[in-house]
Scaffold this motif. Structure first.
Motif, PDB file in Angstrom:
ATOM      1  N   ASP A 195       0.828  -1.209   0.000  1.00 38.68           N
ATOM      2  CA  ASP A 195       0.000   0.000   0.000  1.00 38.68           C
ATOM      3  C   ASP A 195       0.860   1.256   0.000  1.00 38.68           C
ATOM      4  N   LYS A 196       2.010   1.159   0.625  1.00 43.69           N
ATOM      5  CA  LYS A 196       2.932   2.309   0.614  1.00 43.69           C
ATOM      6  C   LYS A 196       3.558   2.525  -0.754  1.00 43.69           C
ATOM      7  N   GLY A 197       3.563   1.458  -1.554  1.00 42.89           N
ATOM      8  CA  GLY A 197       4.096   1.601  -2.913  1.00 42.89           C
ATOM      9  C   GLY A 197       5.418   0.882  -3.164  1.00 42.89           C
ATOM     10  N   VAL A 198       5.847  -0.015  -2.241  1.00 42.89           N
ATOM     11  CA  VAL A 198       7.095  -0.732  -2.558  1.00 42.89           C
ATOM     12  C   VAL A 198       6.839  -1.648  -3.759  1.00 42.89           C
ATOM     13  N   ASP A 199       7.891  -1.868  -4.528  1.00 40.12           N
ATOM     14  CA  ASP A 199       7.710  -2.528  -5.817  1.00 40.12           C
ATOM     15  C   ASP A 199       7.854  -4.035  -5.764  1.00 40.12           C
ATOM     16  N   GLY A 200       8.304  -4.545  -4.632  1.00 39.83           N
ATOM     17  CA  GLY A 200       8.418  -5.987  -4.561  1.00 39.83           C
ATOM     18  C   GLY A 200       9.091  -6.429  -3.278  1.00 39.83           C
ATOM     19  N   PHE A 201       9.191  -7.735  -3.145  1.00 45.02           N
ATOM     20  CA  PHE A 201       9.831  -8.327  -1.972  1.00 45.02           C
ATOM     21  C   PHE A 201      10.841  -9.374  -2.406  1.00 45.02           C
ATOM     22  N   ARG A 202      11.894  -9.456  -1.634  1.00 45.98           N
ATOM     23  CA  ARG A 202      12.775 -10.620  -1.703  1.00 45.98           C
ATOM     24  C   ARG A 202      12.370 -11.439  -0.490  1.00 45.98           C
ATOM     25  N   ILE A 203      11.874 -12.652  -0.718  1.00 44.03           N
ATOM     26  CA  ILE A 203      11.342 -13.467   0.367  1.00 44.03           C
ATOM     27  C   ILE A 203      12.453 -14.361   0.913  1.00 44.03           C
ATOM     28  N   ASP A 204      12.784 -14.130   2.169  1.00 38.90           N
ATOM     29  CA  ASP A 204      13.857 -14.868   2.832  1.00 38.90           C
ATOM     30  C   ASP A 204      13.493 -16.357   2.941  1.00 38.90           C
ATOM     31  N   VAL A 205      14.473 -17.196   2.736  1.00 41.88           N
ATOM     32  CA  VAL A 205      14.366 -18.670   2.825  1.00 41.88           C
ATOM     33  C   VAL A 205      12.970 -19.205   2.458  1.00 41.88           C
ATOM     34  N   MET A 206      12.549 -18.877   1.272  1.00 41.43           N
ATOM     35  CA  MET A 206      11.200 -19.263   0.828  1.00 41.43           C
ATOM     36  C   MET A 206      10.971 -20.772   0.948  1.00 41.43           C
ATOM     37  N   TRP A 207      11.998 -21.564   0.682  1.00 41.61           N
ATOM     38  CA  TRP A 207      11.790 -23.012   0.654  1.00 41.61           C
ATOM     39  C   TRP A 207      11.700 -23.649   2.049  1.00 41.61           C
ATOM     40  N   MET A 263       6.475  -7.327  -7.693  1.00 37.91           N
ATOM     41  CA  MET A 263       7.158  -8.598  -7.949  1.00 37.91           C
ATOM     42  C   MET A 263       7.693  -9.259  -6.686  1.00 37.91           C
ATOM     43  N   MET A 264       8.021 -10.535  -6.835  1.00 34.43           N
ATOM     44  CA  MET A 264       8.494 -11.322  -5.688  1.00 34.43           C
ATOM     45  C   MET A 264       9.678 -12.184  -6.121  1.00 34.43           C
ATOM     46  N   ILE A 265      10.761 -12.017  -5.362  1.00 32.28           N
ATOM     47  CA  ILE A 265      11.947 -12.857  -5.557  1.00 32.28           C
ATOM     48  C   ILE A 265      11.924 -13.894  -4.435  1.00 32.28           C
ATOM     49  N   GLY A 266      12.256 -15.125  -4.733  1.00 27.76           N
ATOM     50  CA  GLY A 266      12.342 -16.133  -3.673  1.00 27.76           C
ATOM     51  C   GLY A 266      13.782 -16.499  -3.407  1.00 27.76           C
ATOM     52  N   GLU A 267      14.209 -16.402  -2.149  1.00 24.96           N
ATOM     53  CA  GLU A 267      15.553 -16.906  -1.821  1.00 24.96           C
ATOM     54  C   GLU A 267      15.436 -18.411  -1.635  1.00 24.96           C
ATOM     55  N   ALA A 286       6.570 -17.492  -7.487  1.00 27.10           N
ATOM     56  CA  ALA A 286       7.526 -16.385  -7.428  1.00 27.10           C
ATOM     57  C   ALA A 286       7.852 -15.910  -8.848  1.00 27.10           C
ATOM     58  N   HIS A 287       8.044 -14.581  -8.993  1.00 26.54           N
ATOM     59  CA  HIS A 287       8.449 -14.080 -10.309  1.00 26.54           C
ATOM     60  C   HIS A 287       9.882 -14.502 -10.608  1.00 26.54           C
ATOM     61  N   LEU A 288      10.728 -14.390  -9.587  1.00 26.22           N
ATOM     62  CA  LEU A 288      12.126 -14.758  -9.759  1.00 26.22           C
ATOM     63  C   LEU A 288      12.605 -15.639  -8.610  1.00 26.22           C
ATOM     64  N   PRO A 289      12.509 -16.959  -8.742  1.00 21.84           N
ATOM     65  CA  PRO A 289      13.180 -17.805  -7.743  1.00 21.84           C
ATOM     66  C   PRO A 289      14.683 -17.619  -7.954  1.00 21.84           C
ATOM     67  N   PHE A 290      15.360 -17.088  -6.959  1.00 19.21           N
ATOM     68  CA  PHE A 290      16.777 -16.745  -7.137  1.00 19.21           C
ATOM     69  C   PHE A 290      17.558 -17.952  -7.654  1.00 19.21           C
ATOM     70  N   ASN A 291      18.342 -17.713  -8.691  1.00 17.81           N
ATOM     71  CA  ASN A 291      19.159 -18.769  -9.277  1.00 17.81           C
ATOM     72  C   ASN A 291      20.602 -18.561  -8.818  1.00 17.81           C
ATOM     73  N   PHE A 292      21.050 -19.398  -7.886  1.00 19.71           N
ATOM     74  CA  PHE A 292      22.349 -19.194  -7.234  1.00 19.71           C
ATOM     75  C   PHE A 292      23.469 -20.046  -7.828  1.00 19.71           C
ATOM     76  N   GLN A 293      23.243 -20.594  -9.035  1.00 18.04           N
ATOM     77  CA  GLN A 293      24.252 -21.534  -9.562  1.00 18.04           C
ATOM     78  C   GLN A 293      25.634 -20.930  -9.681  1.00 18.04           C
ATOM     79  N   LEU A 294      25.707 -19.652 -10.051  1.00 18.58           N
ATOM     80  CA  LEU A 294      27.043 -19.064 -10.241  1.00 18.58           C
ATOM     81  C   LEU A 294      27.796 -18.921  -8.923  1.00 18.58           C
ATOM     82  N   LEU A 295      27.060 -19.028  -7.809  1.00 17.39           N
ATOM     83  CA  LEU A 295      27.720 -18.937  -6.497  1.00 17.39           C
ATOM     84  C   LEU A 295      28.374 -20.257  -6.100  1.00 17.39           C
ATOM     85  N   SER A 296      27.839 -21.350  -6.619  1.00 14.14           N
ATOM     86  CA  SER A 296      28.294 -22.641  -6.081  1.00 14.14           C
ATOM     87  C   SER A 296      29.062 -23.484  -7.094  1.00 14.14           C
TER      88      SER A 296
END
Ligand code: NOJ
Length: 535
Positions: A195-207, A263-267, A286-296
């Motif tokens: 309602d305040k107008g934020v454009d999205g969330f990154r959802i911590d440890v979604m899984w 939008m919603m990002i899922g960690e 989720a719009h973007l389930p975070f893809n962490f392959q380049l980290l590992s």
């Protein structure tokens, strides 16, 4: 072929993560804050990013530096006030940028009023908002689940004679998302910010959000090795990634969809075949389930090439890809692959198909800073001191200039600044045509300007242990061939499967820019090029 249809901002854009404690201190307490971020918005606009994701800024006892929230709809005084937040949001929007908040639904702080109530008695109406269970007959915890931060996942409560479950610290009790009241309460917290107008969330440890309803024991991990976090002794098959989690994600998505372009990002740290399920059936997750392959993944071009293909091949029809090179929980890319190779990594991140997320300071080539044991802040580091798992090294203050404390603060910062800050900082790099910052800025600008790079198809060309090469193209738009040498040794790239005729438009060393290229491309170690193809 991918057409030129309009993409939404979170598909077209570049996301930049701010760890707020370490970005800019405005009031001289050694800790970054919202006014500090405001002071640096011009920089972010200059850099060319689209959206800012800020790690948690809510009231919190800071047991896990903000990921233990005691009030979901306020601002921690350390970071400022709600007025500061409203101003920040307006300022971000005035600059045509977007703001993504970090939302932590899996657990609250143990100081959250909900938990204090839940803990007060077995009969309290909020008892079932958390995961409480009796001890086994011998007094031991209800099952073998472990905490990510070391030790058991269960904490005994002497007063009410039951255990509660915490996937992270005991100060971070897990909510019981099977309880409809919890769902409703948390969705209303999200609604407050929407309602305040934020454009999205990154959802911590979604899984992690829902656990096995029978709370069955997790099986042992036979690949466990001593250097790993103790949590990895077990495979978290019953404590994470349960089928019902998708219903919750869908409810969050429905809420977001009732607003415009949120939008919603899922960690989510899961293998690809499980990760892609978080896009949801019919793309309603989720719009973007975070893809962490380049980290590992190992920094090996063949493996990375195969992983890109696996990911591209696993994405559901409407699923939009994304890539991440660093975050506040992982070693910095420069420390992993070296300074020069980090440019190649940046070129990869910003030329792959899908939304890139940049971690603050990576655009300068900031490295992991060794934090002496007596200065360690991170509970993960403190709880497993012999395993070198502290996340502090990647969370040190942003290096703005050569002044005291790197221009981050007037006083000694909460974590020490890297010794190199007089050389490696925004001021020094801004006008240096060879710097990492200039390189990032050019890469971002090129991506933002070229539809093929923003939204075009990904066409694999070649991958061996040294070199990866691919084409990005969109109908009626310029075509680009990207060639990256992921090794330190020279490479000689002469593909047989394509005809190359083009010009280098961006390279890890500017000297290559403007060169005409044909089918024999020779690159030094740690070198990468973007070639604009003639046909
Ligand atoms: C993931 C966050 O990124 C990390 O920093 C935090 O410690 C855990 N979730 C627990 O919230």
């Amino acid at each position: 072929m991918e057409d030129n249809k309009k993409h939404l901002w979170w598909q077209d854009g570049v996301i930049y993560q701010i760890y707020p404690r370490s970005f800019q201190d405005s009031n001289g307490d050694g800790i970054g804050d919202l006014q500090g971020i405001m002071q640096r918005l011009d920089y972010l606009q200059w850099l060319g990013i689209t959206a800012i994701w800020i790690s948690p800024i809510y009231p919190s006892p800071m047991a896990d530096y903000g990921y233990d929230i005691s009030d979901y709809i306020d601002i921690h005084p350390l970071f400022g006030s709600m007025t500061d937040f409203d101003r920040l949001l307006t300022e971000v929007h005035n600059r045509g940028m977007k703001l993504i908040l970090d939302f932590v639904p899996n657990h609250t702080s143990d100081q959250h009023p909900w938990f204090l109530e839940s803990k007060s008695s077995k009969e309290n109406p909020k008892r079932d908002w958390y995961i409480w269970r009796d001890a086994k007959d011998d007094g031991s915890p209800p099952n073998n689940w472990l905490s990510v931060f070391g030790g058991s996942g269960w904490e005994w409560d002497e007063d009410t004679q039951q255990y509660y479950y915490h996937a992270f610290l005991k100060e971070q009790p897990d909510l019981n998302w099977r309880n409809p009241e919890v769902q409703e309460a948390m969705l209303s917290m999200m609604k407050f910010w929407l309602d305040k107008g934020v454009d999205g969330f990154r959802i911590d440890v979604m899984w992690h959000m829902i656990k096995d309803d029978k709370l069955r024991d997790n099986p042992p991990n036979h690949d466990y090795q001593q250097h790993m976090a103790t949590y990895e002794q077990l495979l978290p098959y019953y404590s994470t990634d349960q089928p019902e989690v998708h219903d919750i994600v869908h409810k969050m998505r429905k809420l977001l969809d009732s607003y415009n372009e949120r939008m919603m990002i899922g960690e989510i740290y899961l293998p690809i075949h499980k990760l892609v399920a978080y896009y949801g059936a019919d793309n309603n997750g989720a719009h973007l389930p975070f893809n962490f392959q380049l980290l590992s993944l190992q920094w090996n071009a063949r493996e990375i090439g195969a992983a890109i293909d696996q990911y591209e091949g696993s994405l559901p029809d409407q699923g939009w890809p994304n890539w991440v090179l660093g975050n506040h929980d992982q070693p910095r890319i420069t420390s992993r692959v070296g300074l020069q190779q980090a440019k190649v990594a940046a070129m990869l991140l910003l030329t792959l198909r899908g939304t890139p997320t940049i971690y603050y300071g990576d655009e300068l080539g900031m490295t992991d800073v060794p934090i002496p044991f007596e200065e360690v802040q991170d509970p993960q580091g403190l709880n497993m001191p012999d395993k070198n798992l502290s996340r502090d090294p990647a969370r040190t203050p942003m290096q703005w200039d050569a002044s005291d404390h790197s221009g981050f603060s007037q006083t000694k910062p909460w974590l020490r600044v890297d010794k190199s800050y007089k050389r490696i900082n925004v001021e020094a790099q801004k006008n240096d045509s060879h710097s990492m910052l200039t390189f990032y800025k050019k890469l971002i600008a090129l991506r933002q300007q070229e539809i093929s790079l923003k939204a075009g198809n990904y066409v694999p060309v070649h991958a061996d242990p040294q070199v990866i090469s691919f084409i990005r193209e969109a109908e009626g738009e310029s075509r680009f061939l990207i060639v990256l040498n992921l090794s330190h040794k020279p490479c000689y790239f002469s593909p047989k499967n394509i005809h190359i005729n083009g010009e280098v438009i961006l390279a890890t060393i500017p000297e290559l820019e403007g060169e005409k290229v044909g089918n024999n491309i020779n690159l030094s170690g740690d070198e990468g090029v973007i070639i604009k193809l003639e046909n």
